[in-house]
Design a protein around this motif. Structure first.
Motif, PDB file in Angstrom:
ATOM      1  N   SER A   1       0.857  -1.180   0.000  1.00 55.93           N
ATOM      2  CA  SER A   1       0.000   0.000   0.000  1.00 55.93           C
ATOM      3  C   SER A   1       0.895   1.232   0.000  1.00 55.93           C
ATOM      4  N   ALA A   2       0.321   2.387  -0.322  1.00 57.15           N
ATOM      5  CA  ALA A   2       1.114   3.612  -0.430  1.00 57.15           C
ATOM      6  C   ALA A   2       0.280   4.798   0.003  1.00 57.15           C
ATOM      7  N   VAL A   3       0.960   5.917   0.228  1.00 56.15           N
ATOM      8  CA  VAL A   3       0.277   7.146   0.616  1.00 56.15           C
ATOM      9  C   VAL A   3       0.889   8.330  -0.126  1.00 56.15           C
ATOM     10  N   ASP A   4       0.012   9.229  -0.535  1.00 55.45           N
ATOM     11  CA  ASP A   4       0.432  10.530  -1.055  1.00 55.45           C
ATOM     12  C   ASP A   4       0.161  11.507   0.079  1.00 55.45           C
ATOM     13  N   THR A   5       1.210  11.903   0.790  1.00 52.04           N
ATOM     14  CA  THR A   5       1.024  12.743   1.972  1.00 52.04           C
ATOM     15  C   THR A   5       0.530  14.138   1.608  1.00 52.04           C
ATOM     16  N   PHE A   6       0.844  14.597   0.406  1.00 55.47           N
ATOM     17  CA  PHE A   6       0.419  15.933  -0.020  1.00 55.47           C
ATOM     18  C   PHE A   6      -1.104  15.999  -0.169  1.00 55.47           C
ATOM     19  N   SER A   7      -1.686  15.005  -0.837  1.00 59.45           N
ATOM     20  CA  SER A   7      -3.141  15.004  -1.057  1.00 59.45           C
ATOM     21  C   SER A   7      -3.894  14.249   0.041  1.00 59.45           C
ATOM     22  N   LYS A   8      -3.152  13.673   0.973  1.00 63.23           N
ATOM     23  CA  LYS A   8      -3.747  12.880   2.057  1.00 63.23           C
ATOM     24  C   LYS A   8      -4.612  11.757   1.491  1.00 63.23           C
ATOM     25  N   ARG A   9      -3.999  11.000   0.587  1.00 64.67           N
ATOM     26  CA  ARG A   9      -4.704   9.911  -0.091  1.00 64.67           C
ATOM     27  C   ARG A   9      -3.894   8.628   0.036  1.00 64.67           C
ATOM     28  N   ILE A  10      -4.588   7.571   0.430  1.00 64.86           N
ATOM     29  CA  ILE A  10      -3.966   6.260   0.568  1.00 64.86           C
ATOM     30  C   ILE A  10      -4.417   5.369  -0.571  1.00 64.86           C
ATOM     31  N   ILE A  11      -3.470   4.664  -1.160  1.00 66.56           N
ATOM     32  CA  ILE A  11      -3.775   3.623  -2.144  1.00 66.56           C
ATOM     33  C   ILE A  11      -3.623   2.306  -1.385  1.00 66.56           C
ATOM     34  N   PHE A  12      -4.749   1.650  -1.165  1.00 63.92           N
ATOM     35  CA  PHE A  12      -4.767   0.459  -0.316  1.00 63.92           C
ATOM     36  C   PHE A  12      -4.973  -0.787  -1.161  1.00 63.92           C
ATOM     37  N   ASN A  13      -3.991  -1.684  -1.110  1.00 69.05           N
ATOM     38  CA  ASN A  13      -4.035  -2.917  -1.892  1.00 69.05           C
ATOM     39  C   ASN A  13      -4.919  -3.947  -1.191  1.00 69.05           C
ATOM     40  N   MET A  14      -6.102  -4.166  -1.705  1.00 71.16           N
ATOM     41  CA  MET A  14      -7.042  -5.137  -1.142  1.00 71.16           C
ATOM     42  C   MET A  14      -6.740  -6.552  -1.627  1.00 71.16           C
ATOM     43  N   ASN A  15      -5.708  -6.689  -2.429  1.00 72.38           N
ATOM     44  CA  ASN A  15      -5.340  -7.968  -3.034  1.00 72.38           C
ATOM     45  C   ASN A  15      -4.061  -8.536  -2.417  1.00 72.38           C
ATOM     46  N   MET A  16      -3.747  -8.143  -1.196  1.00 71.08           N
ATOM     47  CA  MET A  16      -2.481  -8.544  -0.572  1.00 71.08           C
ATOM     48  C   MET A  16      -2.398 -10.042  -0.342  1.00 71.08           C
ATOM     49  N   TYR A  17      -1.211 -10.591  -0.559  1.00 72.68           N
ATOM     50  CA  TYR A  17      -0.989 -12.023  -0.345  1.00 72.68           C
ATOM     51  C   TYR A  17      -1.038 -12.372   1.143  1.00 72.68           C
ATOM     52  N   ASP A  18      -0.636 -11.443   2.008  1.00 65.17           N
ATOM     53  CA  ASP A  18      -0.643 -11.671   3.451  1.00 65.17           C
ATOM     54  C   ASP A  18      -1.770 -10.842   4.061  1.00 65.17           C
ATOM     55  N   ARG A  19      -2.954 -11.423   4.105  1.00 60.64           N
ATOM     56  CA  ARG A  19      -4.138 -10.702   4.598  1.00 60.64           C
ATOM     57  C   ARG A  19      -3.963 -10.230   6.037  1.00 60.64           C
ATOM     58  N   LYS A  20      -3.197 -10.972   6.841  1.00 58.39           N
ATOM     59  CA  LYS A  20      -3.011 -10.575   8.231  1.00 58.39           C
ATOM     60  C   LYS A  20      -2.283  -9.230   8.339  1.00 58.39           C
ATOM     61  N   GLN A  21      -1.503  -8.866   7.316  1.00 53.70           N
ATOM     62  CA  GLN A  21      -0.747  -7.621   7.374  1.00 53.70           C
ATOM     63  C   GLN A  21      -1.534  -6.415   6.846  1.00 53.70           C
ATOM     64  N   MET A  22      -2.711  -6.651   6.309  1.00 49.71           N
ATOM     65  CA  MET A  22      -3.503  -5.544   5.772  1.00 49.71           C
ATOM     66  C   MET A  22      -3.759  -4.445   6.811  1.00 49.71           C
ATOM     67  N   PRO A  23      -4.164  -4.779   8.048  1.00 43.81           N
ATOM     68  CA  PRO A  23      -4.371  -3.704   9.027  1.00 43.81           C
ATOM     69  C   PRO A  23      -3.096  -2.931   9.342  1.00 43.81           C
TER      70      PRO A  23
END
Length: 135
Positions: A33-55
């Motif tokens: 996942s990633a964040v654009d701190t300038f626009s305060k926008r998170i790109i959240f990968n809902m397709n992660m291989y390690d679901r436990k690490q999503m939070p």
């Protein structure tokens, strides 16, 4: 403790704090996942291989914004000890602790179980130990 419920709570927290989210299943399962701190926008990968690490990844990106971190580029989730990343990791750990600790007796609290619940990398063990001690 249900990962989907925790992610939903964190997503609601982000929305409530004016953080925009792009949730996608179009990324590789290994793309962080990633964040654009300038626009305060998170790109959240809902397709992660390690679901436990999503939070952990979502809380980490939220903390970059709340910490006032600034970058001209996207910041990708990296569980390192570099200063800005480490602060986001510590903040993420603090955000996740209530999900783990609530409704547990003190003798049931175990740093390694907590780390396993959220796939927290072992090099953050000291930060987890301190966060649990301070909770």
């Amino acid at each position: 403790m249900d990962i989907d419920e925790i992610v939903t709570d964190l997503l609601n927290y982000a929305f409530d704090h004016g953080i925009a989210l792009i949730m996608t299943r179009q990324l590789s399962p290994h793309a962080p996942s990633a964040v654009d701190t300038f626009s305060k926008r998170i790109i959240f990968n809902m397709n992660m291989y390690d679901r436990k690490q999503m939070p952990l990844q979502l809380a980490h990106e939220i903390k970059h914004i709340e910490n006032g971190d600034e970058s001209t580029e996207l910041l990708y989730f990296t569980p390192t000890k570099a200063k800005m990343e480490f602060r986001a990791n510590v903040g993420a750990i603090d955000m996740l602790l209530p999900f783990y600790i609530d409704e547990k007796e003190p003798q049931q609290i175990n740093i390694y179980n907590f780390m396993d619940c959220f796939s927290i990398p072992s090099h953050l063990e000291e930060a987890v130990t301190e966060a649990i001690r301070n909770y």
